[in-house]
Design a protein around this motif. Structure first.
Motif, short mmCIF file in Angstrom:
data_model
loop_
_atom_site.label_atom_id
_atom_site.label_comp_id
_atom_site.label_asym_id
_atom_site.label_seq_id
_atom_site.Cartn_x
_atom_site.Cartn_y
_atom_site.Cartn_z
N ALA A 520 0.71 -1.47 -0.07
CA ALA A 520 -0.14 0.01 -0.15
C ALA A 520 0.85 1.29 -0.19
O ALA A 520 0.33 2.23 -0.85
N LEU A 521 2.05 1.30 0.59
CA LEU A 521 2.90 2.39 0.57
C LEU A 521 3.41 2.51 -0.56
O LEU A 521 3.26 3.78 -1.13
N PHE A 522 4.00 1.70 -1.22
CA PHE A 522 4.61 1.81 -2.46
C PHE A 522 3.51 2.25 -3.64
O PHE A 522 3.75 2.91 -4.69
N ALA A 523 2.31 1.66 -3.59
CA ALA A 523 1.29 1.83 -4.58
C ALA A 523 0.89 3.46 -4.25
O ALA A 523 0.70 4.10 -5.46
N THR A 524 0.88 3.79 -3.04
CA THR A 524 0.47 5.32 -2.89
C THR A 524 1.35 6.30 -3.35
O THR A 524 1.41 7.34 -3.90
N PHE A 525 2.61 5.83 -3.05
CA PHE A 525 3.74 6.47 -3.52
C PHE A 525 3.96 6.54 -5.01
O PHE A 525 4.20 7.92 -5.59
N PHE A 526 3.63 5.62 -5.85
CA PHE A 526 3.60 5.69 -7.29
C PHE A 526 2.55 6.45 -7.61
O PHE A 526 2.56 7.14 -8.85
N VAL A 527 1.35 6.70 -6.96
CA VAL A 527 0.23 7.52 -7.55
C VAL A 527 0.79 8.98 -7.42
O VAL A 527 0.51 9.71 -8.08
N VAL A 528 1.44 9.13 -6.06
CA VAL A 528 1.81 10.47 -6.07
C VAL A 528 3.07 10.91 -7.08
O VAL A 528 3.09 11.96 -7.69
N LEU A 529 3.85 9.86 -7.13
CA LEU A 529 4.79 10.31 -8.37
C LEU A 529 4.25 10.49 -9.70
O LEU A 529 4.50 11.25 -10.34
N GLY A 530 3.32 9.64 -10.08
CA GLY A 530 2.46 9.82 -11.46
C GLY A 530 1.89 10.86 -11.31
O GLY A 530 1.60 11.77 -12.56
N GLY A 531 1.11 11.50 -10.36
CA GLY A 531 0.40 12.78 -10.15
C GLY A 531 1.27 14.00 -10.43
O GLY A 531 0.87 15.11 -10.92
N PHE A 532 2.59 13.81 -9.86
CA PHE A 532 3.54 15.17 -10.15
C PHE A 532 4.11 15.12 -11.68
O PHE A 532 4.32 16.10 -12.32
N THR A 599 -0.03 18.42 -9.97
CA THR A 599 0.64 19.79 -10.29
C THR A 599 -0.38 20.93 -10.60
O THR A 599 0.03 21.92 -10.47
N ARG A 600 -1.51 20.70 -10.95
CA ARG A 600 -2.56 21.82 -11.33
C ARG A 600 -3.01 22.43 -9.96
O ARG A 600 -3.50 23.38 -9.96
N PHE A 601 -2.79 21.79 -8.71
CA PHE A 601 -3.06 22.44 -7.61
C PHE A 601 -2.04 23.48 -6.96
O PHE A 601 -2.12 24.20 -5.97
N ASP A 602 -0.93 23.34 -7.58
CA ASP A 602 0.28 24.16 -7.08
C ASP A 602 -0.25 25.91 -7.25
O ASP A 602 -0.05 26.28 -8.59
N ALA A 603 -0.22 26.35 -6.34
CA ALA A 603 -0.80 27.88 -6.65
C ALA A 603 0.29 28.85 -5.93
O ALA A 603 0.29 29.97 -5.75
N SER A 604 1.51 28.32 -5.66
CA SER A 604 2.72 28.95 -5.18
C SER A 604 3.10 30.04 -6.09
O SER A 604 3.57 31.15 -5.60
N VAL A 605 3.09 29.85 -7.48
CA VAL A 605 3.62 31.07 -8.40
C VAL A 605 2.62 32.15 -8.45
O VAL A 605 3.08 33.06 -8.39
N PHE A 606 1.34 31.89 -7.82
CA PHE A 606 0.46 33.19 -7.85
C PHE A 606 1.05 33.90 -6.52
O PHE A 606 1.09 35.07 -6.83
N VAL A 607 1.07 33.32 -5.59
CA VAL A 607 1.41 34.03 -4.42
C VAL A 607 2.77 34.83 -4.34
O VAL A 607 3.22 35.69 -4.09
N SER A 608 3.69 33.76 -4.77
CA SER A 608 5.35 34.49 -5.07
C SER A 608 5.25 35.46 -5.95
O SER A 608 6.18 36.58 -5.81
#
Length: 647
Positions: A520-532, A599-608
């Motif tokens: 489960a740990l590796f599966a979730t990690f690869f989901v996060v990696l694929g999401g980025f 990555t679509r949720f990354d709003a740091s560029v708006f703030v910075s």
């Protein structure tokens, strides 16, 4: 700020996305029911199989939608307490240490210090929160099932769906509390890191050779004391009242003065000003005029691999043209505040530290009346800010310019028509912005479609120097329609990390319902990696990556072929490569649709970069998250139900 994709209109997006989501969900439900019916029919016959499938569907609907919020709250509270017992506070302590020592490694002399600190703090918070939630969710349910502590729950009148939903909500509450503490600490870190002052003694300044009346102190210039690895140039006007401070590192200061015991004057600068922005931009539509005088959607291609910007050449007929609508005296009573970012492409160096000249022209699209009102120097790697006043005095005689657009059948159309052009207005020596240059209503035609635009004005940019080019994209020019609170914008930026956290929690709980802890740990990690890397996976699935699929790329590598060279598709090895790559492409297309784009949720560029995060963008992201969380909740319920842990 670079925006490669425009922010969609909320209602247009939600209707289209809702229909697609409903169609895909319905198709998956019908497909699952059909497969279940076929498998059950082989064992017990079609009649019994139909009854069984209907019974399972009715029970699933009852368990999923008819839940007890009181039991869910109790399970969420239990999950919260378990997370605390698992030393989740260690993650917060680690974050505190990172913040305490971050100032030692960040460059205080950066030209954009706020941008540097904001991006660092958002990146650190995001990775740390996602890592903590990944570990918590992967260890939660498998550990309870292995230790059989979950039996104390399932023996109670609790539904499997309530267990899954309680776990998700409990972790979300835990993560929200954790992020709230991080957010408060992060905001204090960013603001405190930029806080500084300068001093300036009058005796350390240079007296300028200006004649002044008796008793009036002469003009002086000098530099402030050193703070955060920078100084500001200062000019004090005759009399000592008006003080001009140079803008440096994206900020300036307000000035006050005090008299020292020896009678001399010391100027004291306050904390940084003009640094904490949340601009509310109004973007326009961009088109280009080519050498032939035709209006097109793209400009000159200078060979830049990044095709975000198109270019206009110096001393030519090429222009970059932005159209802005809803320009009214009520909204812009003091004129149009314009901010412009241009890329400069030089075909020869010349004096490399010398800026390239250009002009700004304002045009009425309904009458063709055009007024050139400003000559400017390009600000490379920065933003040029200016105001188009309500009363404009042209730098040369005004003119009437027609737009020429090619229709789809090749016919050249001129706008405005001959009878609507304001030739008489070009003789004025002074122009009123709203009466002379803002079109109350006109028909905008882009070569394909027509639409009526009201209260619109065009702003034209021209490059004056031969052999040099200006590069422009749609979002490189905007009207600064207002400013929002930087603090509120910072909080909205943290919501982007919160959306990522919720998705990771939902996937982690899903995998923990049917997988062991390590898997489960590796599966979730690869989901996060694929999401980025979602955009890259999507490009692989659509076949838009240069060089083809993995087999074609392998052949190119063996033969040392460039990725832009066309290969002979009739050879046996290329035929086999296309077959395998097509299978791989289909798999990647399917896989990319199972993963969310983090990555679509990354709003740091708006703030910075000091831009307000639109509320409708947050609403789109919230619905996007729900569209994933609900199917994951249902799937997690079905997987946990099949384990029959209550037995």
């Amino acid at each position: 700020m670079v925006l490669e994709q425009s922010i969609p209109d909320f209602f247009t997006w939600v209707i289209r996305a809702g229909l697609i989501w409903a169609a895909v969900t319905l198709a998956l439900i019908l497909l699952t029911a059909l497969i279940s019916f076929l498998l059950a029919g082989l064992r017990m016959g079609p009649k019994m199989a139909g009854k069984m499938v209907l019974h399972v569907i009715r029970q699933a609907i009852s368990d999923i939608f008819w839940v007890s919020f009181q039991r869910i709250r109790a399970l969420a509270l239990l999950t919260f307490k378990e997370a605390v017992r698992r030393k989740i506070v260690v993650g917060f302590i680690l974050f505190i240490f990172i913040v305490l020592f971050a100032g030692m490694f960040l460059d205080p002399s950066s030209r954009h210090p706020l941008q540097l600190y904001v991006e660092f703090i958002f990146t650190t918070t995001g990775y740390l929160v996602l890592l903590l939630m990944l570990l918590l969710t992967a260890f939660s349910l498998p550990s309870d099932i292995q230790k059989k502590t979950i039996h104390t729950i399932v023996t109670k009148p609790v539904k499997i769906s309530e267990i899954v939903l309680g776990r998700i909500l409990g972790f979300v509450v835990m993560g929200t509390v954790l992020m709230a503490g991080m957010g408060i600490l992060s905001y204090g870190f960013v603001v405190r890191s930029q806080s500084h002052t300068h001093t300036l003694d009058i005796q350390d300044m240079t007296t300028l050779a200006e004649r002044t009346p008796d008793g009036v102190s002469p003009a002086r210039s000098g530099k402030t004391s050193l703070a955060r690895e920078h100084r500001h140039d200062v000019y004090i006007a005759p009399g000592g009242e008006n003080v001009e401070i140079e803008m440096r590192n994206d900020h300036s200061h307000q000035v006050s003065h005090t008299t020292l015991p020896d009678g001399s004057t010391r100027y004291i600068l306050s904390g940084p000003t003009e640094m904490y922005h949340a601009r509310i931009p109004q973007y326009g539509l961009l088109k280009f005029r080519d050498e032939m005088g035709l209006d097109k959607n793209e400009g000159v291609n200078v060979g830049d691999e990044w095709e975000y910007r198109s270019f206009i050449s110096g001393q030519s007929k090429t222009r970059a043209i932005w159209l802005f609508d809803n320009i009214t005296p009520q909204r812009f009573s003091k004129g149009l505040p314009v901010e412009l970012t241009l890329e400069v492409f030089r075909t020869y160096k010349g004096l490399i530290d010398r800026r390239i000249l250009g002009t700004i022209m304002v045009r009425n699209p309904a009458t063709g009346l055009a007024v050139e009102m400003r000559i400017f120097e390009s600000v490379e790697h920065g933003t040029d800010s200016f105001i188009i006043p309500t009363t404009i005095k042209p730098i040369r005689r005004a003119e009437v310019i027609t737009s020429i657009v090619a229709s789809q059948n090749g016919q050249l159309l001129q706008f405005p028509p001959e009878g609507e052009r304001d030739y008489g207005g070009a003789d004025k020596s002074e122009f009123d912005l709203f009466n002379d240059l803002v079109a109350k209503e006109f028909t905008y035609f882009d070569g394909k479609t027509e639409r009526v635009v009201k209260n619109a004005v065009e702003i034209w940019v021209r490059c004056l120097e031969p052999g040099q080019y200006f590069g422009a994209a749609q979002h490189d020019m905007y009207l600064r329609a207002g400013d929002s609170s930087f603090t509120w914008n910072f909080c909205k930026g943290y919501l982007g990390i919160w959306f990522q956290m919720v998705l990771v929690i939902a996937y982690g709980v899903l995998f923990s319902t049917f997988l062991s802890t390590p898997v489960a740990l590796f599966a979730t990690f690869f989901v996060v990696l694929g999401g980025f890397f979602h955009s890259f996976l999507a490009d692989l699935g659509t076949g838009s990556v240069l060089g083809g699929g993995p087999w074609e790329a392998f052949i190119r590598m063996i033969n040392q072929e460039n990725i832009t060279i066309e290969l002979d598709l009739t050879t046996p090895e290329m035929i086999m490569a296309n077959i395998f790559d097509s299978i791989f492409q289909g798999f990647m297309w399917f896989f990319s649709h199972l993963l969310p784009s983090l990555t679509r949720f990354d709003a740091s560029v708006f703030v910075s970069k000091g831009f307000n995060i639109p509320l409708h963008l947050l609403a789109i992201h919230f619905i996007y998250v729900l569209s994933f969380v609900f199917p994951l909740y249902v799937t997690g319920y079905l997987f946990l139900k099949t384990r029959e842990i209550e037995k």
